[in-house]
Write a protein that holds these residues in place. Structure first.
Motif, PDB file in Angstrom:
ATOM      1  N   LEU A   9       0.829  -1.211   0.000  1.00 11.58           N
ATOM      2  CA  LEU A   9       0.000   0.000   0.000  1.00 11.58           C
ATOM      3  C   LEU A   9       0.865   1.263   0.000  1.00 11.58           C
ATOM      4  N   ALA A  10       1.971   1.231   0.729  1.00 10.70           N
ATOM      5  CA  ALA A  10       2.869   2.394   0.748  1.00 10.70           C
ATOM      6  C   ALA A  10       3.470   2.633  -0.633  1.00 10.70           C
ATOM      7  N   TRP A  11       3.842   1.554  -1.344  1.00  7.20           N
ATOM      8  CA  TRP A  11       4.381   1.703  -2.696  1.00  7.20           C
ATOM      9  C   TRP A  11       3.319   2.247  -3.647  1.00  7.20           C
ATOM     10  N   VAL A  12       2.100   1.756  -3.504  1.00 12.89           N
ATOM     11  CA  VAL A  12       1.022   2.246  -4.372  1.00 12.89           C
ATOM     12  C   VAL A  12       0.730   3.713  -4.071  1.00 12.89           C
ATOM     13  N   ARG A  13       0.787   4.062  -2.794  1.00 14.84           N
ATOM     14  CA  ARG A  13       0.558   5.451  -2.420  1.00 14.84           C
ATOM     15  C   ARG A  13       1.644   6.365  -3.005  1.00 14.84           C
ATOM     16  N   ALA A  14       2.894   5.906  -2.986  1.00 11.48           N
ATOM     17  CA  ALA A  14       3.975   6.674  -3.607  1.00 11.48           C
ATOM     18  C   ALA A  14       3.747   6.803  -5.112  1.00 11.48           C
ATOM     19  N   PHE A  15       3.323   5.717  -5.738  1.00 11.30           N
ATOM     20  CA  PHE A  15       2.988   5.745  -7.169  1.00 11.30           C
ATOM     21  C   PHE A  15       1.875   6.753  -7.436  1.00 11.30           C
ATOM     22  N   HIS A  16       0.887   6.790  -6.553  1.00 15.08           N
ATOM     23  CA  HIS A  16      -0.232   7.725  -6.703  1.00 15.08           C
ATOM     24  C   HIS A  16       0.262   9.172  -6.646  1.00 15.08           C
ATOM     25  N   GLY A  17       1.327   9.417  -5.872  1.00 12.37           N
ATOM     26  CA  GLY A  17       1.860  10.766  -5.763  1.00 12.37           C
ATOM     27  C   GLY A  17       2.365  11.323  -7.080  1.00 12.37           C
ATOM     28  N   ILE A  18       2.767  10.457  -7.993  1.00  9.69           N
ATOM     29  CA  ILE A  18       3.223  10.910  -9.316  1.00  9.69           C
ATOM     30  C   ILE A  18       2.114  11.665 -10.031  1.00  9.69           C
ATOM     31  N   SER A  19       0.862  11.312  -9.736  1.00  9.73           N
ATOM     32  CA  SER A  19      -0.255  11.934 -10.448  1.00  9.73           C
ATOM     33  C   SER A  19      -0.298  13.438 -10.211  1.00  9.73           C
ATOM     34  N   ILE A  20      -0.094  13.880  -8.965  1.00 11.82           N
ATOM     35  CA  ILE A  20      -0.128  15.311  -8.684  1.00 11.82           C
ATOM     36  C   ILE A  20       1.061  16.020  -9.319  1.00 11.82           C
ATOM     37  N   ALA A  21       2.244  15.413  -9.223  1.00 13.80           N
ATOM     38  CA  ALA A  21       3.425  16.028  -9.837  1.00 13.80           C
ATOM     39  C   ALA A  21       3.214  16.227 -11.327  1.00 13.80           C
ATOM     40  N   ALA A  22       2.665  15.210 -11.988  1.00 16.57           N
ATOM     41  CA  ALA A  22       2.453  15.298 -13.432  1.00 16.57           C
ATOM     42  C   ALA A  22       1.338  16.273 -13.774  1.00 16.57           C
ATOM     43  N   PHE A  23       0.212  16.150 -13.093  1.00 20.77           N
ATOM     44  CA  PHE A  23      -0.941  16.954 -13.480  1.00 20.77           C
ATOM     45  C   PHE A  23      -0.714  18.434 -13.216  1.00 20.77           C
ATOM     46  N   THR A  24      -0.214  18.781 -12.038  1.00 18.86           N
ATOM     47  CA  THR A  24      -0.044  20.196 -11.731  1.00 18.86           C
ATOM     48  C   THR A  24       0.995  20.848 -12.632  1.00 18.86           C
ATOM     49  N   THR A  25       2.078  20.125 -12.933  1.00 19.56           N
ATOM     50  CA  THR A  25       3.099  20.680 -13.824  1.00 19.56           C
ATOM     51  C   THR A  25       2.532  20.908 -15.219  1.00 19.56           C
ATOM     52  N   GLY A  26       1.899  19.888 -15.789  1.00 17.79           N
ATOM     53  CA  GLY A  26       1.355  20.023 -17.136  1.00 17.79           C
ATOM     54  C   GLY A  26       0.220  21.014 -17.209  1.00 17.79           C
ATOM     55  N   TYR A  27      -0.625  21.034 -16.190  1.00 15.68           N
ATOM     56  CA  TYR A  27      -1.801  21.910 -16.190  1.00 15.68           C
ATOM     57  C   TYR A  27      -1.398  23.384 -16.140  1.00 15.68           C
ATOM     58  N   LEU A  28      -0.553  23.726 -15.169  1.00 13.38           N
ATOM     59  CA  LEU A  28      -0.141  25.121 -15.040  1.00 13.38           C
ATOM     60  C   LEU A  28       0.649  25.590 -16.260  1.00 13.38           C
ATOM     61  N   ALA A  29       1.512  24.714 -16.789  1.00 11.68           N
ATOM     62  CA  ALA A  29       2.296  25.100 -17.959  1.00 11.68           C
ATOM     63  C   ALA A  29       1.400  25.319 -19.172  1.00 11.68           C
ATOM     64  N   LEU A  30       0.431  24.438 -19.380  1.00  6.43           N
ATOM     65  CA  LEU A  30      -0.433  24.566 -20.556  1.00  6.43           C
ATOM     66  C   LEU A  30      -1.370  25.763 -20.430  1.00  6.43           C
ATOM     67  N   VAL A  31      -1.896  26.004 -19.239  1.00 10.80           N
ATOM     68  CA  VAL A  31      -2.755  27.178 -19.045  1.00 10.80           C
ATOM     69  C   VAL A  31      -1.986  28.457 -19.344  1.00 10.80           C
ATOM     70  N   THR A  32      -0.750  28.552 -18.850  1.00 17.11           N
ATOM     71  CA  THR A  32       0.032  29.762 -19.100  1.00 17.11           C
ATOM     72  C   THR A  32       0.459  29.872 -20.556  1.00 17.11           C
ATOM     73  N   ASP A  33       0.637  28.750 -21.243  1.00 14.87           N
ATOM     74  CA  ASP A  33       0.924  28.790 -22.682  1.00 14.87           C
ATOM     75  C   ASP A  33      -0.257  29.355 -23.465  1.00 14.87           C
ATOM     76  N   VAL A  34      -1.451  28.953 -23.071  1.00  9.31           N
ATOM     77  CA  VAL A  34      -2.654  29.329 -23.807  1.00  9.31           C
ATOM     78  C   VAL A  34      -3.086  30.755 -23.473  1.00  9.31           C
ATOM     79  N   ALA A  35      -2.918  31.171 -22.217  1.00 11.97           N
ATOM     80  CA  ALA A  35      -3.430  32.464 -21.764  1.00 11.97           C
ATOM     81  C   ALA A  35      -2.654  33.622 -22.384  1.00 11.97           C
TER      82      ALA A  35
END
Length: 411
Positions: free
Chosen positions: A104-130
């Protein structure tokens, strides 16, 4: 809002698709906040082990930030968004298959990648478009998906868990992220966000040069201090509320903070395009510090709610304003890396706050820890007012809204 309505139709369509995707993503993650600790307990976890498993989330987030920022610059923001949503969709289903605490701890660490990926891509793409002249306003509006998702996600998760159990809960959490993948699929990102020239150069050993450079050094350190503040608050506020025997619960505290965060994002986005990011970053750091001082001395439900509102205003203003400032200071082809490194300071602070300062709870008490957290925020404010620009004088003027950002590329 008038600015958004005046944007070209394709830009509005892209921003709306991004906003819906973000709402689904944060709802997916937040649906597990009140229920995953119960699942870990039911498979045999002690309170200490629950803390270890839940904290493993930050491990995956920290180790993947820099790599994902590089991918966003070299391969495009959309690919990083897809990675984040795919991980968010897969992890809940793997939780249900995991009966070992270490797994469960390994899966939880794997789940943490989702925030790193999403927030980086989301903020970068929003600022590219705006449009650059309305960047703060657009980031402010599109970031509203976070407090809304965090507000409704726990209610969805708790209701599904009580009504049908863990498997439907994990399936709903996964399904929300999968719908987000469908929303993101038709999006076309600007060509400027996929130029590989500077991105490939950054890959050749310039990590520390970028992190310690004048543009990024102070924001990253400020975010580290705020991460320590937020980490202490998030780790110990449920215990504090339980010990003080308030009639309100931790969920009410977070709801009040989310509402204040929503208001803060609406009120400051467009204003920062006119008056600069500095004064609002200073304001948010002041709010963070004041909220911790307030927490250290609360004796009633009303005082607790006031602390939640002040903290929510601080968090709602800081992240969008810091993202807008770092977008101002970066080229499109390096923006993913710059955003990931500046947000990485916040991640690191959250990750180490609980383990490092938890040992002080018994000898010194929770009010002392909240005062210490407030001290971190006020120290961040002093650093920002002193070193956010090229000289002390320019830093002070920028932090007070009296001067432009000397590191902004438009300047």
């Amino acid at each position: 809002m008038l600015t958004l309505l005046g944007l070209p139709p394709q830009v509005r369509k892209t921003l709306f698709a991004l906003w819906m995707t973000a709402l689904l993503f944060w709802s997916s993650l937040a649906s597990l906040l009140p229920t995953l600790p119960l699942y870990i307990r039911d498979v045999g976890g002690t309170p200490h082990q629950i803390g270890i498993v839940m904290g493993a989330f930050a491990v995956g987030l920290l180790v993947s930030r820099a790599w994902l920022g590089r991918v966003a610059d070299q391969r495009g923001r959309k690919m990083v968004l897809v990675i984040g949503l795919a991980v968010a969709a897969a992890a809940p289903l793997i939780y249900h298959l995991s009966q070992s605490l270490w797994l469960l701890a390994w899966v939880r660490a794997f789940h943490g990648i989702s925030i790193a990926a999403f927030t980086t891509g989301y903020l970068a793409l929003v600022t590219d478009v705006a449009p650059s002249e309305h960047r703060g306003e657009v980031i402010g509006y599109t970031s509203l998906a976070h407090p809304i998702g965090v507000a409704i996600g726990p209610s969805i998760g708790s209701w599904i868990h009580e009504w049908a159990g863990y498997l439907p809960l994990f399936m709903i959490s996964s399904g929300l992220a999968l719908i987000g993948l469908i929303c993101i699929w038709p999006i076309r990102e600007p060509e400027s966000s996929r130029r590989s020239g500077l991105g490939s150069t950054l890959n050749k050993g310039l990590f520390w040069r970028l992190l310690l450079g004048d543009r990024l050094r102070t924001p990253a350190l400020v975010m580290l201090l705020v991460g320590l503040t937020f980490g202490i608050m998030a780790t110990f506020i449920p215990l504090f509320i339980a010990d003080m025997d308030f009639s309100l619960n931790a969920g009410t505290f977070y709801t009040a903070a989310a509402i204040a965060s929503f208001l803060g994002r609406i009120l400051t986005g467009a204003a920062s395009d006119r008056w600069g990011r500095g004064i609002f970053i200073s304001m948010s750091l002041g709010f963070y510090g004041l909220s911790m001082v307030q927490l250290a001395q609360v004796t009633s439900d009303q005082q607790l709610l006031l602390a939640a509102v002040i903290q929510g205003l601080g968090s709602g203003i800081l992240i969008p304003m810091m993202a807008a400032m770092m977008a101002d200071r970066s080229l499109p082809q390096e923006r993913g890396r710059v955003l990931s490194l500046s947000l990485g300071g916040f991640d690191l602070g959250i990750a180490i706050a609980g383990p490092v300062f938890g040992a002080l709870v018994i000898p010194l008490g929770l009010p002392f820890l909240f005062l210490l957290a407030g001290g971190f925020s006020f120290l961040g404010l002093v650093l920002f007012m002193s070193f956010s620009s090229k000289t002390f004088g320019e830093s002070l003027l920028f932090a007070l809204g009296r001067s432009r950002d000397r590191y902004a590329l438009e300047s």
